[in-house]
Scaffold this active site. Sequence first.
Site, short mmCIF file in Angstrom:
data_model
loop_
_atom_site.label_atom_id
_atom_site.label_comp_id
_atom_site.label_asym_id
_atom_site.label_seq_id
_atom_site.Cartn_x
_atom_site.Cartn_y
_atom_site.Cartn_z
N SER A 91 -48.15 -21.14 -16.55
CA SER A 91 -48.63 -21.71 -15.28
C SER A 91 -48.83 -20.64 -14.22
O SER A 91 -49.73 -20.75 -13.38
CB SER A 91 -47.65 -22.77 -14.78
N HIS A 268 -43.88 -30.38 -23.31
CA HIS A 268 -42.79 -29.52 -23.76
C HIS A 268 -41.70 -30.32 -24.48
O HIS A 268 -41.10 -29.85 -25.44
CB HIS A 268 -42.17 -28.78 -22.56
#
Length: 370
Positions: A91, A268
Site C-alpha cells: 500500500s 489477507h
Amino acid sequence: MTVNKLLSIGSLLTAFIVFSCSQTKDSQPEKAEATIKEEKPLNVIFMIGDGMGLPQITSSFYYKGSPSNFEQFKNIGFIKTSSKSHKVTDSAGGATAFATGSKTYNRAISVSTDTTNMPTILEKLEEKNYKTGLISLTSITHATPACFYAHVKDRDMHEDIAAQLLTSGTDFFAGGGLKYFTKRADGKDLYGDFEKAGYIMDSTSLKNGLDADKKYGFLLAEEGIPSKIDGRGDFLLDATKVALEQLSASDSGYFLMVEGSYIDWGGHAKNAEMMVTEMLDFDKTLGYVLDYVESHENTLLVVTADHETGGVAIGKSDRADSVAVYFTTDQHTAELIPVFAKGEHEDDFRGIYENNEINHKLVDALGNIK
C-alpha cells in the site's frame, strides 16, 4: 443620388450600428460568466479501495441485491501497480505513486528510492489554498493516507507520520490512530498540539454542521475503526458526507481522499464475509458520492485501488442460484487494477497505464499545481 435616398441609407447605417452595439453589450455578461466558470477551481474526490481488484468489485454485483454503483461509470481504465522494488506492490508503494506521481520502493511513504522527500498532490494544493481532507478506516497514519501528507523511509514510523500531519495543513481528517497522538514513546501530547494549532479535535464521535473556516480532526479509535462485521456502522459514508459538506463550503476548491481500508484486510484473512461486507460498504459510499458529483459541477471523482489482495475469484458455489468467493493467497497480487472516473475530465482516465500516471492525470486536470 437624391437627398431622400441618402437619408434612407443613413438611417439604415445608424440602425445597424445601434443593433451591433446592442448585441455586443448584451453578449458581454455571457462571456464574463463563461470566463468565471472556466477559472473556478476543480474539486477532486479520490476514492481508494485498499486491496480492491476486479474480483472484489465483481462481488458487489452478486451480493448487493440491487445494481452495483460501479455500473454508473462509462469511463474506465486499468493501472499497472508494480513498485520500483517489487513486482507486487504494498500500500505504501502504491499510494506514493498516487500521491507524488513517482514510483518508489515498497514500505516508502512519499520518499524516493534514496529516501528523498517527494512533494505530494495534497501539499501542492495546500500551497494553492485548496481545502484538503483525508478519510481512512484504519489509523490516519496508515500507509495509504500517510502518503498524501508525510515523508518517512518506512511505513511503520507512525509517530513520525502523525507529527507531520500537524504541519501538513490538512483541513479535515477522520479515522483511527489516536494512540499515535496521545500515547507516544516521546511523551508528547500531539493531540493537544493540534488543538493549540487551532484544530477542533474529537475522539468520541463524528460531528455535523462544521465551520468552513476551521480545521477538524476526528480520531475515533486507538488503532483502526472496527470492521463492518465487528459493528462499525456507517462511518465511511457519514465521514464522507461531513467532509464534503465542510470542504465544499469554501470557493477555493478541495481535494478529498477516501480510503475503504478493510477490503484489503478481508483478503489477507481469507475472510469472504469480511471482504464482501467491506466491498458493499464502499459501494454504498460510492453511490452517495456519485449522486453528489452529478449535482455539483466542476467536480471530478476518481475511484481505484492500490493493489488486489487475496487472489480472489468469484466462482461456482454449492447452490445453483449463487456464487462463492475463493482465495488463492493471503497476500497482495500483481493484477491490473481498474480505474473509474466521473465528472470533469473523466475521459482522461481511460486506457492502460502505470499507477503513477493517475497523479499526472489529476495534476493536468487541476491545471494550476505543476
